[in-house]
Scaffold this motif. Structure first.
Motif, PDB file in Angstrom:
ATOM      1  N   TYR A 173       0.719  -1.018  -0.030  1.00  0.00           N
ATOM      2  CA  TYR A 173       0.095  -0.037  -0.095  1.00  0.00           C
ATOM      3  C   TYR A 173       0.769   1.167   0.107  1.00  0.00           C
ATOM      4  CZ  TYR A 173      -4.341  -2.571   0.170  1.00  0.00           C
ATOM      5  OH  TYR A 173      -5.275  -3.448  -0.222  1.00  0.00           O
ATOM      6  N   VAL A 174       2.014   0.987   0.459  1.00  0.00           N
ATOM      7  CA  VAL A 174       2.993   2.517   0.479  1.00  0.00           C
ATOM      8  C   VAL A 174       3.349   2.714  -0.841  1.00  0.00           C
ATOM      9  CG1 VAL A 174       5.170   3.095   1.324  1.00  0.00           C
ATOM     10  CG2 VAL A 174       3.826   2.151   2.915  1.00  0.00           C
ATOM     11  N   GLU A 175       3.612   1.656  -1.494  1.00  0.00           N
ATOM     12  CA  GLU A 175       3.938   1.705  -3.067  1.00  0.00           C
ATOM     13  C   GLU A 175       2.738   2.499  -3.801  1.00  0.00           C
ATOM     14  OE1 GLU A 175       6.995   0.987  -4.682  1.00  0.00           O
ATOM     15  OE2 GLU A 175       7.873   0.410  -2.817  1.00  0.00           O
ATOM     16  N   MET A 176       1.403   2.129  -3.653  1.00  0.00           N
ATOM     17  CA  MET A 176       0.520   2.631  -4.184  1.00  0.00           C
ATOM     18  C   MET A 176       0.153   3.842  -3.896  1.00  0.00           C
ATOM     19  SD  MET A 176      -1.660  -0.762  -3.316  1.00  0.00           S
ATOM     20  CE  MET A 176      -3.260  -0.864  -3.951  1.00  0.00           C
ATOM     21  N   PHE A 177       0.226   4.101  -2.744  1.00  0.00           N
ATOM     22  CA  PHE A 177      -0.146   5.627  -2.270  1.00  0.00           C
ATOM     23  C   PHE A 177       1.188   6.629  -2.571  1.00  0.00           C
ATOM     24  CE2 PHE A 177      -3.148   3.197   0.678  1.00  0.00           C
ATOM     25  CZ  PHE A 177      -4.232   3.764  -0.260  1.00  0.00           C
ATOM     26  N   GLY A 178       2.139   5.942  -2.593  1.00  0.00           N
ATOM     27  CA  GLY A 178       3.416   6.751  -3.194  1.00  0.00           C
ATOM     28  C   GLY A 178       3.366   7.231  -4.568  1.00  0.00           C
ATOM     29  N   ARG A 179       2.952   6.162  -5.384  1.00  0.00           N
ATOM     30  CA  ARG A 179       2.507   6.472  -6.916  1.00  0.00           C
ATOM     31  C   ARG A 179       1.539   7.463  -6.935  1.00  0.00           C
ATOM     32  NH1 ARG A 179       2.949   0.913  -7.612  1.00  0.00           N
ATOM     33  NH2 ARG A 179       0.750   0.559  -7.618  1.00  0.00           N
ATOM     34  N   ASP A 180       0.508   7.505  -5.977  1.00  0.00           N
ATOM     35  CA  ASP A 180      -0.439   8.611  -5.982  1.00  0.00           C
ATOM     36  C   ASP A 180       0.240  10.013  -5.729  1.00  0.00           C
ATOM     37  OD1 ASP A 180      -2.554   6.840  -6.605  1.00  0.00           O
ATOM     38  OD2 ASP A 180      -2.940   6.353  -4.571  1.00  0.00           O
ATOM     39  N   ARG A 181       0.894   9.840  -4.767  1.00  0.00           N
ATOM     40  CA  ARG A 181       1.539  11.132  -4.316  1.00  0.00           C
ATOM     41  C   ARG A 181       2.320  11.677  -5.650  1.00  0.00           C
ATOM     42  NH1 ARG A 181       5.184  11.112   1.045  1.00  0.00           N
ATOM     43  NH2 ARG A 181       6.463  10.001  -0.406  1.00  0.00           N
ATOM     44  N   GLN A 182       3.157  10.820  -6.359  1.00  0.00           N
ATOM     45  CA  GLN A 182       3.670  11.348  -7.407  1.00  0.00           C
ATOM     46  C   GLN A 182       3.069  11.910  -8.390  1.00  0.00           C
ATOM     47  OE1 GLN A 182       7.093  11.491  -6.174  1.00  0.00           O
ATOM     48  NE2 GLN A 182       7.475  11.771  -8.419  1.00  0.00           N
TER      49      GLN A 182
END
Ligand code: ARG
Length: 458
Positions: A173-182
């Protein structure tokens, strides 16, 4: 009576229905701060360029400040007859400062004005979204660190697949929300151009300085094509696309929370603060917040489709259809903010039932791949043969109603003679996860590396 902004051409006012379908003040009053900021920057530039007098500019700025405090203290009376936030502010300015107010709209149209106000609003909302996502990522990093060694079943098709760690699952989930943040950060870069000065669509004959207003309003530079500027709502569509993808991530997490919190799974216990009871069934603890996050996703995705559909047939440049952009974005923004906040709370507060996760991790023959890998590594079998042997072992265990690790050495050897007692070292869930040390794999040592990578970037 006819409209005070265009009464020159009109003999009578609009019908009641016209007023109702036309007015946007009910929702675009949300843009008051951006509207006033934009007008102040515009008036300051007009005076600097000698287009209006310094005296008129001072009156305008002072009047706009008064209006801002009237709105913020709730004294301001919004009028639907004045259609939208732009004309409500300008009409009040005329009440306050008289004829100088009429000079504010020089070299400007509501078309570039609304494009400016809305861009400023979306930019601020993107900045808030970036913060909120960072908070959610931080919550996951804490849980991942705490549970880097906690074993749980990993699933494919929602069927037990291989043991993983809860920390590893959190880091997905960190990866997913990290992509959202990018995506949010890129969207802020994309929209960072100032529309003001495009005027109605063609630019203006007045000697305005668009670089000056762009700088005053915190934009990187002015937009380069006046027709595109007043026609463009990509920034709103981009916000909605990003919000939709993030909402899909939140919804998948919500779905997992709903499943995990059932008595049948029992992987987590939600805190009282993020669950509800039943008015009839005393034993119930329902994951309503997660369900509502899942449902908000429908709304947010709907807003994206609504605005895409509004825009798809519009000729250049501005058409009134575009007034329908704001409610979609406002509604999606509110839903997304709430969904991220609720999720951050749930993730922070939920109790992880490590015993339940561990028991489930070991059931369903989750270490079958480890047995096959052992046969490849220790007995030199080709993987496809090892897969077949392991399939036989699973069938035998299933028939006996036991786990793979509960088969005796003799039973295993009856399937393949090369099997030795050493195999029992890989059949535990702990051994299974510890062995998956490939980059990005589920081994606790790898998960800790990924946590450190993200900590340095959050
Ligand atoms: N309320 C309008 C909107 O939200 C402002 C722009 C109106 N421009 C126009 N040419 N009628 O789009």
């Amino acid at each position: 009576s006819s409209n005070q902004m265009w009464g020159g051409r009109f003999a009578s006012g609009p019908s009641a229905i016209m007023e109702e379908i036309n007015a946007s003040i009910g929702f675009d009053k949300k843009l008051y701060a951006q509207d006033i900021r934009g007008s102040k920057a515009h008036a300051t530039m007009l005076a600097h360029q000698g287009i209006i007098s310094a005296e008129d500019k001072d009156k305008i700025l002072h009047g706009l400040d008064t209006i801002l405090s009237e709105i913020e203290s709730g004294q301001f009376v919004f009028s639907r007859k004045l259609e939208d936030i732009h004309m409500n502010v300008e009409a009040r300015l005329a009440d306050l400062i008289g004829s100088a107010a009429g000079r504010l709209h020089t070299a400007r149209s509501r078309n570039d004005q609304v494009a400016l106000d809305f861009r400023l609003w979306v930019k601020e909302e993107l900045q808030k979204t970036e913060q909120a996502l960072s908070g959610l990522i931080a919550a996951f990093l804490d849980r991942a660190e705490e549970h880097a060694d906690t074993v749980m079943p990993g699933f494919t098709h929602l069927q037990t697949a291989q043991p993983v760690t809860f920390g590893h699952h959190c880091m997905a989930y960190v990866e997913m929300f990290g992509r959202d943040r990018q995506r949010v950060r890129h969207a802020i870069e994309h929209l960072d151009e100032s529309p003001i000065g495009a005027a109605a669509l063609a630019g203006t004959g007045y000697p305005i300085d668009r670089h000056m207003t762009a700088q005053a309003l915190g934009f990187r530079e002015p937009t380069r094509n006046s027709i595109d500027t007043v026609s463009d709502r990509d920034f709103a569509l981009e916000f909605l696309s990003i919000a939709s993808i993030a909402a899909v991530h939140l919804s998948r997490l919500a779905e997992e929370i709903v499943i995990w919190s059932t008595p049948q799974f029992g992987f987590i216990r939600l805190s009282d603060a993020f669950s509800t009871g039943s008015s009839i069934m005393p034993q119930k603890k329902n994951p309503d917040a997660a369900e509502l996050v899942r449902a908000k996703t429908g709304r947010i995705n709907g807003s994206l489709i609504a605005l895409l559909t509004v825009m798809k047939g519009l000729p250049l440049a501005y058409s009134k259809d575009m007034q329908e952009d704001k409610e979609q974005v406002f509604d999606a923004a509110e839903s997304l903010e709430l969904a991220i906040a609720a999720m951050t709370g749930m993730v922070t507060d939920m109790t992880i039932r490590t015993d339940k996760m561990k028991a489930a991790a070991g059931s369903g023959y989750s270490t079958a791949t480890d047995l096959a890998d052992w046969l490849v590594r220790e007995a030199g079998l080709p993987f496809r043969d090892a897969h077949h042997v392991t399939g036989n072992a699973v069938a035998m265990a299933e028939k006996k109603g036991c786990d793979l690790a509960e088969l005796s050495l003799e039973e295993l050897q009856s399937i393949n003679a090369a099997i030795t007692a050493d195999v029992f070292n890989v059949l535990t869930v702990e051994a299974s996860v510890a062995s998956r040390k490939s980059f990005g794999g589920t081994a606790p040592s790898e998960v800790r590396k990924q946590i450190a990578w993200w900590r340095a970037r959050n």
